[in-house]
Design an enzyme around this catalytic site. Structure first.
Site, PDB file in Angstrom:
ATOM      1  N   TYR A 109       0.767  -1.025  -0.103  1.00 43.55           N
ATOM      2  CA  TYR A 109       0.045  -0.117   0.082  1.00 43.55           C
ATOM      3  C   TYR A 109       0.912   1.098  -0.078  1.00 43.55           C
ATOM      4  O   TYR A 109       1.841   1.211   0.764  1.00 43.55           O
ATOM      5  CB  TYR A 109      -0.820   0.002   1.199  1.00 43.55           C
ATOM      6  CG  TYR A 109      -1.879   1.364   1.171  1.00 43.55           C
ATOM      7  CD1 TYR A 109      -2.940   1.091   0.861  1.00 43.55           C
ATOM      8  CD2 TYR A 109      -1.333   2.629   1.771  1.00 43.55           C
ATOM      9  CE1 TYR A 109      -3.804   2.557   0.904  1.00 43.55           C
ATOM     10  CE2 TYR A 109      -1.968   3.687   2.158  1.00 43.55           C
ATOM     11  CZ  TYR A 109      -3.267   3.577   1.676  1.00 43.55           C
ATOM     12  OH  TYR A 109      -4.044   4.427   1.774  1.00 43.55           O
ATOM     13  N   GLU A 197      -3.640   7.414  -3.996  1.00 40.10           N
ATOM     14  CA  GLU A 197      -3.606   6.033  -3.476  1.00 40.10           C
ATOM     15  C   GLU A 197      -3.316   4.905  -4.424  1.00 40.10           C
ATOM     16  O   GLU A 197      -4.265   4.723  -5.293  1.00 40.10           O
ATOM     17  CB  GLU A 197      -4.725   5.807  -2.549  1.00 40.10           C
ATOM     18  CG  GLU A 197      -4.751   4.691  -1.788  1.00 40.10           C
ATOM     19  CD  GLU A 197      -6.157   4.364  -1.235  1.00 40.10           C
ATOM     20  OE1 GLU A 197      -7.128   4.314  -1.825  1.00 40.10           O
ATOM     21  OE2 GLU A 197      -6.400   4.523   0.272  1.00 40.10           O
TER      22      GLU A 197
END
Ligand code: ADP
Ligand code: MG
Length: 397
Positions: A109, A197
């Site tokens: 991530y 993101e």
């Protein structure tokens, strides 16, 4: 402003971030020709909606033949996808993205976002990619890696390298990560993003780093200098009431409660929402009609709130500074007559020409409940919509 995954990936590619090859399709025939252009033998069909959590909800499907791609696109297009981010009503899938499947060894991530405390950009990374980052932060806070960059400075290689080591990347992957993180930072700064993101950022079997999913959010106040980004707006993904409000320069955000609020000034709007909750109610929206609103804009704001079927009553809380209370009252009365006042309306006016404003409300013959203080107004609207007498501290503060 939000954009779709396929648009975010096109932007990432422009800044040199590796993404899988792929293209968007609006119907099964297009999906077939996109798949034919890509090298198989495995493809991924992904529903394009402005919400995450598609994987778990059936909006991301791996296909092993072109026939399967076409059938999957056919099944996904037109379906209402319900994910944990869409709410129970779900989102209609109007486009799918077909891309090459990646051979995933690790899912990481990585996000960069504006940090409102430091005023700079913060990078958040985790070895637990592909999952909900909020969940990881709650259950394994030790798995969250943070890098705070000072305001107005680009990311430096040594900073990115530290993150790469913290992610446990192998030597040959480290420099790829540094290049990628710096390219994302360049995109972030050049495009006036508030968040980029990448979840997951994958390490493939042969050690490539590829952005498999991307969410980008842009600063609305900077859009005027990015006409190419403005063109990426998909009105189908915006709440219709918010769209209408934006057309009239009204700052409107829809919320889950049932008390509509019409307020001037963002600070007063926040305070009004707080006090409604203090007395046990739930605001249905945030609405700032701004300082210099005209009678027409007041009427338009009022109708917008009224058109929300979830609204059981409205609280108008306006401090007339530049704006005169009589104009506000005229706007409210005009709009209330037009829509037919079928729900309780509490109005609290203060400031310039307040006596005149109150007189207009009283003489209108409409069943308007007037209030003097903020607490009085909140108590009255909560009582009128819930049918109960309310006291402070009944709600969440
Ligand atoms: P969402 O976040 O909305 O669930 P993602 O794009 O992150 O959607 O996809 C969910 C999961 O599907 C990913 O974590 C990944 O495991 C898998 N996936 C997505 N795209 C690909 C791809 N091109 N190749 C292989 N697997 C993929
Ligand atoms: Mg994802």
């Amino acid at each position: 402003m939000n954009i779709h995954e396929y648009q975010a990936k096109q932007l990432l590619r422009r800044f040199g971030v590796p993404v899988p090859r792929g293209d968007v399709a609006h119907n099964p025939a297009e999906a077939e020709s996109v798949a034919e252009e890509l090298d198989g033998p495995v493809w991924v069909v992904k529903a394009q909606i402005h919400a995450g959590g598609r994987g778990k909800a059936g909006g991301v499907k791996v296909c092993r033949s072109i026939k399967e791609v076409t059938a999957t696109a056919d099944q996904m297009l037109g379906m209402k996808l319900v994910t944990h981010q869409t709410g129970p009503e779900g989102r209609l899938v109007r486009k799918v993205y077909i891309e090459q499947a990646s051979d995933i060894a690790r899912e990481l991530y990585v996000a960069q976002l504006i940090n409102r405390t430091t005023g700079g950009v913060t990078l958040i990374a985790s070895t637990e990619g592909g999952m909900d980052i909020e969940e990881v932060a709650a259950s394994h806070p030790d798995k969250i890696i943070r890098l705070d960059m000072p305001p107005a400075t680009p990311m430096r290689a040594f900073q990115a390298r530290r993150v790469a080591f913290a992610l446990g990347l192998k030597e040959r992957e480290v420099h790829k990560f540094v290049r990628l993180a710096m390219a994302v930072n360049k995109a972030f700064r050049s495009l006036d993003a508030v968040m980029i993101e990448i979840n997951p950022l994958v390490v493939t079997g042969v050690g490539r780093l590829v952005a498999l999913d991307c969410k980008m959010v842009f600063d609305d106040n900077a859009l005027f200098r990015h006409s190419d980004i403005q063109d990426l707006r998909d009105d189908n993904e915006v709440d219709p009431l918010e769209l209408e409000a934006a057309r009239h320069d009204l700052n409107y955000v829809k919320l889950d409660g049932d008390i509509g609020c019409m307020v001037n000034g963002a600070g007063l709007a926040m305070a009004t929402m707080d006090i409604i909750q203090h007395y046990g109610g739930q605001p249905a929206n945030f609405m700032d009609i701004a300082g210099a609103a005209t009678k027409e804009r007041v009427a338009c704001a009022f109708k917008l709130i009224f058109n929300d079927p979830g609204v059981r009553g409205i609280l108008v809380n306006v401090f007339g500074g530049m704006m005169r209370c009589n104009s506000i009252a005229e706007g409210i009365v005009g709009a209330a007559r037009e829509v037919g006042l079928d729900r309780p309306l509490v109005v609290r006016l203060e400031g310039t020409n307040v006596e005149l404003g109150r007189e207009i409300l009283q003489k209108s013959g409409l069943p308007i409940i007037t209030a003097t203080t903020l607490a009085d107004a909140a108590q009255k609207i909560v009582a009128a919509t819930s049918g109960k007498v309310v006291a402070a501290g009944q709600g969440r503060v």
